[in-house]
Design a protein around this motif. Structure first.
Motif, mmCIF file in Angstrom:
data_model
loop_
_atom_site.group_PDB
_atom_site.id
_atom_site.type_symbol
_atom_site.label_atom_id
_atom_site.label_comp_id
_atom_site.label_asym_id
_atom_site.label_seq_id
_atom_site.Cartn_x
_atom_site.Cartn_y
_atom_site.Cartn_z
ATOM 1 N N LEU A 19 -25.252 -2.326 -0.896
ATOM 2 C CA LEU A 19 -25.909 -1.590 -1.984
ATOM 3 C C LEU A 19 -24.946 -0.529 -2.518
ATOM 4 O O LEU A 19 -24.825 -0.342 -3.733
ATOM 5 N N ILE A 20 -24.231 0.126 -1.599
ATOM 6 C CA ILE A 20 -23.247 1.142 -2.011
ATOM 7 C C ILE A 20 -22.159 0.492 -2.873
ATOM 8 O O ILE A 20 -21.672 1.086 -3.831
ATOM 9 N N ALA A 21 -21.835 -0.765 -2.538
ATOM 10 C CA ALA A 21 -20.794 -1.474 -3.303
ATOM 11 C C ALA A 21 -21.322 -2.039 -4.621
ATOM 12 O O ALA A 21 -20.572 -2.677 -5.368
ATOM 13 N N GLY A 22 -22.620 -1.842 -4.885
ATOM 14 C CA GLY A 22 -23.154 -2.222 -6.189
ATOM 15 C C GLY A 22 -23.970 -3.510 -6.210
ATOM 16 O O GLY A 22 -24.377 -3.962 -7.283
ATOM 17 N N GLN A 23 -24.225 -4.113 -5.045
ATOM 18 C CA GLN A 23 -25.045 -5.334 -5.012
ATOM 19 C C GLN A 23 -26.518 -4.993 -5.265
ATOM 20 O O GLN A 23 -26.952 -3.876 -4.967
ATOM 21 N N SER A 24 -27.265 -5.988 -5.745
ATOM 22 C CA SER A 24 -28.719 -5.796 -5.866
ATOM 23 C C SER A 24 -29.336 -5.882 -4.469
ATOM 24 O O SER A 24 -28.739 -6.465 -3.562
ATOM 25 N N GLN A 25 -30.534 -5.313 -4.345
ATOM 26 C CA GLN A 25 -31.227 -5.355 -3.053
ATOM 27 C C GLN A 25 -31.430 -6.805 -2.599
ATOM 28 O O GLN A 25 -31.192 -7.139 -1.431
ATOM 29 N N GLN A 73 -10.024 2.705 -2.294
ATOM 30 C CA GLN A 73 -10.640 1.561 -2.995
ATOM 31 C C GLN A 73 -10.287 0.246 -2.331
ATOM 32 O O GLN A 73 -11.144 -0.607 -2.112
ATOM 33 N N LEU A 74 -8.987 0.096 -1.996
ATOM 34 C CA LEU A 74 -8.546 -1.145 -1.366
ATOM 35 C C LEU A 74 -9.210 -1.301 0.003
ATOM 36 O O LEU A 74 -9.664 -2.385 0.369
ATOM 37 N N ARG A 75 -9.279 -0.203 0.751
ATOM 38 C CA ARG A 75 -9.926 -0.262 2.072
ATOM 39 C C ARG A 75 -11.381 -0.679 1.936
ATOM 40 O O ARG A 75 -11.851 -1.571 2.636
ATOM 41 N N ARG A 76 -12.099 -0.047 1.028
ATOM 42 C CA ARG A 76 -13.531 -0.362 0.874
ATOM 43 C C ARG A 76 -13.749 -1.809 0.452
ATOM 44 O O ARG A 76 -14.738 -2.426 0.828
ATOM 45 N N SER A 77 -12.841 -2.344 -0.350
ATOM 46 C CA SER A 77 -13.091 -3.693 -0.865
ATOM 47 C C SER A 77 -12.500 -4.787 0.013
ATOM 48 O O SER A 77 -12.835 -5.957 -0.161
ATOM 49 N N THR A 78 -11.651 -4.430 0.986
ATOM 50 C CA THR A 78 -10.995 -5.518 1.738
ATOM 51 C C THR A 78 -11.080 -5.413 3.264
ATOM 52 O O THR A 78 -10.755 -6.374 3.947
ATOM 53 N N THR A 116 0.810 -1.225 0.000
ATOM 54 C CA THR A 116 0.000 0.000 0.000
ATOM 55 C C THR A 116 0.844 1.276 0.000
ATOM 56 O O THR A 116 0.303 2.351 -0.216
ATOM 57 N N SER A 117 2.170 1.144 0.221
ATOM 58 C CA SER A 117 2.986 2.363 0.367
ATOM 59 C C SER A 117 3.026 3.183 -0.915
ATOM 60 O O SER A 117 3.198 4.394 -0.881
ATOM 61 N N LYS A 118 2.826 2.524 -2.050
ATOM 62 C CA LYS A 118 2.925 3.248 -3.325
ATOM 63 C C LYS A 118 1.557 3.702 -3.836
ATOM 64 O O LYS A 118 1.469 4.339 -4.881
ATOM 65 N N LEU A 119 0.502 3.324 -3.122
ATOM 66 C CA LEU A 119 -0.838 3.691 -3.601
ATOM 67 C C LEU A 119 -1.146 5.149 -3.280
ATOM 68 O O LEU A 119 -0.746 5.660 -2.241
ATOM 69 N N GLY A 120 -1.896 5.785 -4.148
ATOM 70 C CA GLY A 120 -2.387 7.138 -3.882
ATOM 71 C C GLY A 120 -3.645 7.062 -3.028
ATOM 72 O O GLY A 120 -4.105 5.966 -2.690
#
Ligand code: ADP
Length: 228
Positions: free
Chosen positions: A113-119, A83-88, A73-77
């Motif tokens: 739902l925020i992550a794009g799943q259907s209800q 994005q990585l935090r939200r997905s992992t 993660t040190s090189k990530l902006g």
């Protein structure tokens, strides 16, 4: 073998400057594998929250590397980190922070739902998690109608909603009576094993910490193994 879900290598974090500098982590090293529950037990002010915030990519270290599922993660902006935090990463706090106007089920479904799943898919996943945590009968209740232990189990379900690879919990039972703490900690442990997440749990409660796979503490800015 697959990569450990969370690896901290020589992580350095200080606050402030000059003679006001507080050196919290000097060379912190820690590896947490999939399905492993590590308890972090250290006195107040030792740096537990700092270690959790760094692991959850909520703060950046001044030195060292933090890898999540093998991604350095040190090189990530900022965007890449978010994005990585939200997905992992799933986070559980001492206070549940559930949304008061929504039901237990909705609180667990909203992040999906925020992550794009259907209800339908989100609600199905939420019910599975509420069931696993023993609070399925409370699905249609709002937080104010729930006990402290139920609220916290729903907050754990919410943290797990998007299949996090890393679960971080900061005193998740700090606000509960001993019997309820026991129940909540056990539920959290079941969830970690079931989901195969890597978990780092800060707690003051030595009895609960003994139930983790491993206990670590912080001393002189280092993470060291610990036996109670
Ligand atoms: P713990 O969670 O173990 O109580 P923390 O990680 O909250 O410890 O804090 C570790 C040390 O870092 C403490 O001395 C605290 O005062 C200091 N600290 C934490 N955050 C900041 C900050 N944003 N600015 C300055 N000092 C901080």
């Amino acid at each position: 073998m697959s990569k450990p879900h969370l690896v901290l290598t020589d992580v350095h974090r200080h606050y402030g400057q000059g003679d006001k500098m507080v050196r919290v982590l000097e060379a912190a090293n820690l590896t947490v594998e999939s399905g492993e529950m590590v308890a972090l037990v250290a006195p107040s002010g030792a740096g537990k929250s700092t270690l959790l915030h760094l692991s959850g990519l909520l703060e950046s270290p001044q030195g060292g590397e933090i890898e999540i599922i093998g991604i350095k993660t040190s090189k990530l902006g900022d965007r890449g980190r978010t994005q990585l935090r939200r997905s992992t990463v799933g986070y559980v706090y001492q206070f549940h922070h559930l949304l008061p106007e929504f039901t237990a089920l909705e609180n667990v479904s909203i992040p999906q739902l925020i992550a794009g799943q259907s209800q339908a898919a989100a609600d199905k996943r939420s019910m599975e998690l509420l069931d696993l945590l023993g609070v399925a009968p409370r699905a249609s209740h709002r937080p104010a109608e729930l006990s402290g232990g139920e609220q916290q189990r729903i907050a754990i379900a919410r943290a797990a909603a998007n299949h996090p690879k890393v679960i971080l919990a900061d005193e998740p039972t700090g606000n509960l009576d001993p019997e309820t703490s026991d129940l909540v900690f056990e539920a959290l442990g079941n969830l970690i094993k079931n989901e195969g997440a890597a978990a780092l749990i800060a707690t003051h409660n030595h009895d609960l910490a003994r139930r983790a796979d491993r206990i670590v503490t912080l001393r002189s800015g280092l993470v060291i193994s610990h036996t109670l």
